[in-house]
Scaffold this active site. Structure first.
Site, mmCIF file in Angstrom:
data_model
loop_
_atom_site.group_PDB
_atom_site.id
_atom_site.type_symbol
_atom_site.label_atom_id
_atom_site.label_comp_id
_atom_site.label_asym_id
_atom_site.label_seq_id
_atom_site.Cartn_x
_atom_site.Cartn_y
_atom_site.Cartn_z
ATOM 1 N N GLU A 6 -5.748 -4.859 10.369
ATOM 2 C CA GLU A 6 -4.688 -3.775 10.718
ATOM 3 C C GLU A 6 -5.035 -2.984 11.855
ATOM 4 O OE1 GLU A 6 -2.689 -2.694 6.850
ATOM 5 O OE2 GLU A 6 -4.524 -1.345 7.032
ATOM 6 N N GLY A 43 1.966 2.311 10.643
ATOM 7 C CA GLY A 43 3.075 3.482 10.572
ATOM 8 C C GLY A 43 3.827 4.002 11.897
ATOM 9 N N SER A 93 2.963 -2.119 10.362
ATOM 10 C CA SER A 93 4.358 -1.875 10.725
ATOM 11 C C SER A 93 4.741 -3.374 10.392
ATOM 12 C CB SER A 93 4.665 -1.752 12.059
ATOM 13 O OG SER A 93 4.278 -0.369 12.303
ATOM 14 N N ASN A 118 1.012 -1.222 0.029
ATOM 15 C CA ASN A 118 -0.030 -0.003 0.018
ATOM 16 C C ASN A 118 0.917 1.320 0.156
ATOM 17 O OD1 ASN A 118 -1.928 2.157 0.599
ATOM 18 N ND2 ASN A 118 -2.266 1.359 2.653
ATOM 19 N N TRP A 119 1.061 1.978 -1.179
ATOM 20 C CA TRP A 119 1.995 2.776 -1.304
ATOM 21 C C TRP A 119 1.454 4.196 -0.719
ATOM 22 C CZ3 TRP A 119 4.108 2.778 -6.970
ATOM 23 C CH2 TRP A 119 4.824 1.591 -7.203
ATOM 24 N N LYS A 120 0.045 4.194 -0.147
ATOM 25 C CA LYS A 120 -0.532 5.556 0.296
ATOM 26 C C LYS A 120 -0.301 6.597 -0.628
ATOM 27 C CE LYS A 120 -0.348 3.235 4.687
ATOM 28 N NZ LYS A 120 -0.101 3.370 6.131
ATOM 29 N N HIS A 152 -9.562 1.310 4.641
ATOM 30 C CA HIS A 152 -8.499 1.387 5.154
ATOM 31 C C HIS A 152 -8.613 2.601 6.270
ATOM 32 C CE1 HIS A 152 -4.332 2.841 6.494
ATOM 33 N NE2 HIS A 152 -4.034 1.770 5.663
ATOM 34 N N GLU A 209 -6.986 4.877 7.760
ATOM 35 C CA GLU A 209 -6.813 6.275 7.511
ATOM 36 C C GLU A 209 -7.878 7.064 6.629
ATOM 37 O OE1 GLU A 209 -3.027 5.685 5.430
ATOM 38 O OE2 GLU A 209 -2.214 4.890 7.400
ATOM 39 N N GLY A 231 2.933 -1.145 4.153
ATOM 40 C CA GLY A 231 2.801 0.321 4.046
ATOM 41 C C GLY A 231 4.237 0.655 3.725
ATOM 42 N N GLY A 232 4.939 1.430 4.980
ATOM 43 C CA GLY A 232 6.308 1.961 4.704
ATOM 44 C C GLY A 232 7.179 1.006 4.153
HETATM 45 P P1 PGA Z 1 2.407 0.302 7.494
HETATM 46 O O1 PGA Z 1 1.117 0.646 6.991
HETATM 47 O O2 PGA Z 1 3.045 -1.032 7.161
HETATM 48 O O3 PGA Z 1 3.317 1.516 7.199
HETATM 49 O O4 PGA Z 1 2.229 0.362 9.243
HETATM 50 C C1 PGA Z 1 0.111 -0.579 6.742
HETATM 51 C C2 PGA Z 1 -1.060 -0.041 6.133
HETATM 52 O O5 PGA Z 1 -1.687 1.017 6.555
HETATM 53 O O6 PGA Z 1 -1.608 -0.747 5.227
#
Ligand code: PGA
Length: 251
Positions: free
Chosen positions: A166, A172, A212, A9-11, A94, A96, A233-234
């Site tokens: 999640e 994050g 994470s 997930n590149w966000k 998600h 967010e 994500g990251g």
């Molecule tokens: P993260 O994000 O790996 O940076 O914690 C995961 C996500 O929000 O899908």
């Protein structure tokens, strides 16, 4: 359990040219992967990344969609638009989006139904806050999110849904859920699916962990019996780290 899927997930990171460059860097590293790999990229990166991964086993995903086919919805993107660019997966709900963009259980449900009707595979995200975990509400809350998201989804269609557990406190933050915490809550999600659709359907649904997940902890998480993959994500923004995670999921 469900088939193993690692999704990045590149966000809101990487421009189209940067995204294409990362996809190209990933290609040789992921050639022998033994799991499904999906890149969920910003809308405007889709065409460039589609071109970069053409002919490879990497699948393309979006991070959202609208629940109507077309019309006066300024700023929104439809399933047909995504499909024309080669999108096969779409992240829905998600945390967010729930937190910053007023995504609700109701819109998550509408989007899930719409994605399924239009042949897109939804990656539906659920997860509790830190206060909910500390208050002992995790199981009931997450089960409720799953039931709300899948309202009106048939048993047959449910087999084609991907769920991502999640925990919000792990996203994050560098604070990963323990292998046992992740496995246990994913087990609760699977029981919820079994109550809705029966054991056989519940066993065939892919349920990912996200929050994470990285090159260091992926192997431990992937070794847990209930965890069918990851939403990353990251660590998905670094080619080598993402490749290590894919290898951990390929064993
Ligand atoms: P993260 O994000 O790996 O940076 O914690 C995961 C996500 O929000 O899908």
């Amino acid at each position: 359990m469900g088939r193993t899927i690692i999704a990045g997930n590149w966000k809101m990171n990487l421009t189209p040219s940067q995204g294409a460059a990362l996809a190209e860097e990933l290609l040789p590293k992921l050639e022998n992967a033994g799991c499904e790999i999906v890149l969920c990229v910003p809308y405007v990166d889709l065409a460039a990344v589609a071109q970069a991964i053409k002919g490879s086993k990497i699948r393309l995903g979006a991070q959202n969609l609208h629940f109507k086919a077309s019309g006066a919805y300024t700023g929104e993107i439809s399933a047909a638009m995504l499909k024309e660019l080669g999108v096969e997966y779409v992240i829905i709900g998600h945390s967010e989006r729930r937190q910053y963009f007023a995504e609700s259980d109701e819109t998550v449900n509408l989007k899930t139904l719409f994605a399924l009707e239009n042949g897109l595979i939804p990656i539906v995200c659920v997860g509790e806050s830190l206060a909910q975990r500390e208050g002992g509400q995790t199981d009931a809350f997450v089960a409720g999110q799953v039931r709300a998201a899948l309202k009106g989804v048939s048993a047959e269609a449910a087999k084609g849904v991907v769920l991502a557990y999640e925990p919000i406190w792990a996203i994050g933050t560098g604070k990963v859920a323990s292998n046992e915490q992740a496995d246990e809550t994913i087990g609760v999600i699977r029981q919820t699916l079994a109550a809705l659709y029966g054991q056989e359907a519940a066993q065939s649904v892919t349920i990912q962990y996200g929050g994470s997940m990285n090159a260091q902890n992926a192997e431990g998480l992937m070794a847990m019996p209930q965890i069918d993959g990851g939403l990353i994500g990251g660590a998905a923004l670094k080619a080598e780290d993402f490749a290590v995670i894919v290898r951990a999921a390929s064993r």
